[in-house]
Design a protein around this motif. Structure first.
Motif, short mmCIF file in Angstrom:
data_model
loop_
_atom_site.label_atom_id
_atom_site.label_comp_id
_atom_site.label_asym_id
_atom_site.label_seq_id
_atom_site.Cartn_x
_atom_site.Cartn_y
_atom_site.Cartn_z
N ASP A 1 7.35 -29.91 8.62
CA ASP A 1 6.51 -29.08 7.76
C ASP A 1 5.45 -28.46 8.65
O ASP A 1 4.56 -29.16 9.14
CB ASP A 1 5.86 -29.93 6.67
N ASP B 1 10.08 -28.33 4.61
CA ASP B 1 9.98 -27.11 5.40
C ASP B 1 10.03 -25.89 4.48
O ASP B 1 11.09 -25.60 3.90
CB ASP B 1 11.13 -27.06 6.41
N ASP C 1 5.55 -28.94 19.31
CA ASP C 1 5.16 -28.99 17.90
C ASP C 1 5.91 -30.10 17.18
O ASP C 1 5.38 -31.16 16.90
CB ASP C 1 5.42 -27.63 17.26
N ARG D 1 9.51 -36.88 17.65
CA ARG D 1 9.80 -36.22 16.37
C ARG D 1 9.65 -37.19 15.20
O ARG D 1 9.06 -36.87 14.17
CB ARG D 1 11.21 -35.66 16.41
N ARG E 1 6.86 -30.41 14.11
CA ARG E 1 6.57 -30.67 12.69
C ARG E 1 7.68 -30.09 11.83
O ARG E 1 7.98 -28.91 11.92
CB ARG E 1 5.23 -30.06 12.30
N THR F 1 -0.33 -33.15 12.37
CA THR F 1 -0.17 -33.70 13.72
C THR F 1 1.05 -33.11 14.41
O THR F 1 2.15 -33.11 13.84
CB THR F 1 -0.01 -35.23 13.66
N THR F 2 0.86 -32.64 15.64
CA THR F 2 1.96 -32.12 16.44
C THR F 2 2.35 -33.12 17.52
O THR F 2 1.61 -34.08 17.80
CB THR F 2 1.58 -30.79 17.11
N GLY G 1 1.84 -29.51 8.48
CA GLY G 1 1.44 -30.89 8.75
C GLY G 1 0.31 -30.97 9.76
O GLY G 1 0.12 -30.06 10.57
N VAL H 1 5.89 -37.86 14.73
CA VAL H 1 5.20 -36.69 14.15
C VAL H 1 5.42 -36.62 12.65
O VAL H 1 4.48 -36.37 11.87
CB VAL H 1 5.67 -35.39 14.82
N ASN H 2 6.65 -36.85 12.22
CA ASN H 2 7.02 -36.65 10.82
C ASN H 2 7.07 -37.95 10.00
O ASN H 2 7.38 -37.89 8.80
CB ASN H 2 8.37 -35.96 10.76
#
Length: 325
Positions: free
Chosen positions: A137, A59, A133, A219, A135, A142-143, A140, A222-223
């Motif tokens: 980062d 981040d 969202d 989450r 993300r 993809t949300t 990134g 996504v990450n």
């Protein structure tokens, strides 16, 4: 608020105590693999005046705020602090770029950071309406909205069950697919309400907010958190110097299980169990520093409720891998 005001580091004293024998050595290098707002890193720099810190975070905003917090500890004559925009499974590349052969300590403080939870527009908090969202980062690709609006019902159910341990995963997934045909999901409040309505009323009375597990699962997807952790922990263990130490703080059973599995092989000999004598150089190369997963005290949880689900595991390298003594 600045970073220090926004962030209360979880299990700070215990984390510092676990790493202290390694960080007190002259020229010690410590990696904060999940820098966040820099609370743990500040304690390392303050307590160990000679330690060098490598801080990683995906981040950019966290890096900026932590950099402001830690600036007072920077040494003008020697670069004591290096902050890098990177995900923690990129540790080997980061160390190679910095020409660092081995590290003395590393901390993983997993999960979503206080800053990300507190910034409503990031969409991490199910109790606040915000864009979907999630993300860590913001750059990134993809949300959470992308996942909710494009994954099949089967794939949605899979991630909700695997990453959120949600027993009503299929009901929630089917409801999402049906509702998105009318209008795509764009905000957290609508999804949170859908999850609440999809779960039987009796089940809503226990386990906290009904959407908690769904938001956790999204989450993680996504990450790519669990896949990243599976890659990062072996790399971190490989990077440890002799008597170097690793501390991993997780916040749910999935992360803790991966950590336990990553540590386990190193605590055992790599020769058959029925061998009467373990040859030199084949002894375990890791020693566990915690009995199981340690938890925060009741006093800390009362003062900082976000510490409630924390679990800490730690280990020390006691032998160089691949070397015969």
């Amino acid at each position: 608020m600045d970073a220090a005001e926004r962030h209360v580091p979880v299990m700070l004293e215990r984390v510092v105590a676990l790493l202290a024998p390694a960080l007190a050595r002259p020229g010690a290098v410590v990696v904060d693999a999940t820098l966040g707002l820099g609370g743990h890193s500040e304690a390392f720099l303050r307590q160990f005046p000679e330690v060098r810190l490598i801080g990683l975070d995906r981040d950019p905003n966290a890096l900026r705020l932590a950099g402001e917090r830690l600036a007072r500890y920077q040494d003008e004559d020697q670069e004591r602090i290096t902050l890098v925009h990177a995900v923690y499974d990129e540790l080997p590349r980061v160390l190679a770029d910095l020409d660092i052969a081995a590290i003395d300590g590393i901390l993983f403080d997993l999960g979503v950071s206080s800053m990300q939870l507190d910034e409503a527009n990031r969409g991490f908090a199910y109790a606040q309406d915000a864009p979907l969202d999630m993300r860590m980062d913001p750059t990134g690709p993809t949300t959470a909205a992308d996942i909710v609006n494009t994954y099949s019902a089967a794939d949605l159910a899979r991630i909700l069950f695997q990453y959120g341990e949600e027993k009503f995963a299929r009901r929630i997934a089917d409801r999402i697919v049906r509702e998105r045909e009318t209008e795509p999901f764009t905000n957290s409040a609508r999804l949170s309400e859908l999850v609440r309505n999809a779960i039987p009323q009796a089940a809503r009375r226990t386990g906290g907010h009904p959407a908690k597990r769904t938001f956790q699962a999204l989450r993680i997807e996504v990450n790519g958190e669990l896949d990243v952790l599976r890659r990062a922990l072996p790399a971190a263990l490989e990077a440890l110097a002799l008597h170097g130490r690793i501390v991993v703080m997780s916040y749910h059973s999935l992360e803790d299980r991966i950590t336990k599995q990553a540590f386990a092989p190193g605590t055992k000999s790599d020769v058959p169990d029925d061998l009467p004598v373990i040859p030199a150089g084949h002894e375990p190369y890791l020693k566990l520093l915690t009995r199981g997963a340690e938890r925060p005290t009741e006093e800390e949880v009362a003062a900082n409720p976000r510490a409630a689900s924390a679990r800490v595991r730690a280990a020390e390298r006691i032998r160089e891998r691949g070397l015969v003594a």
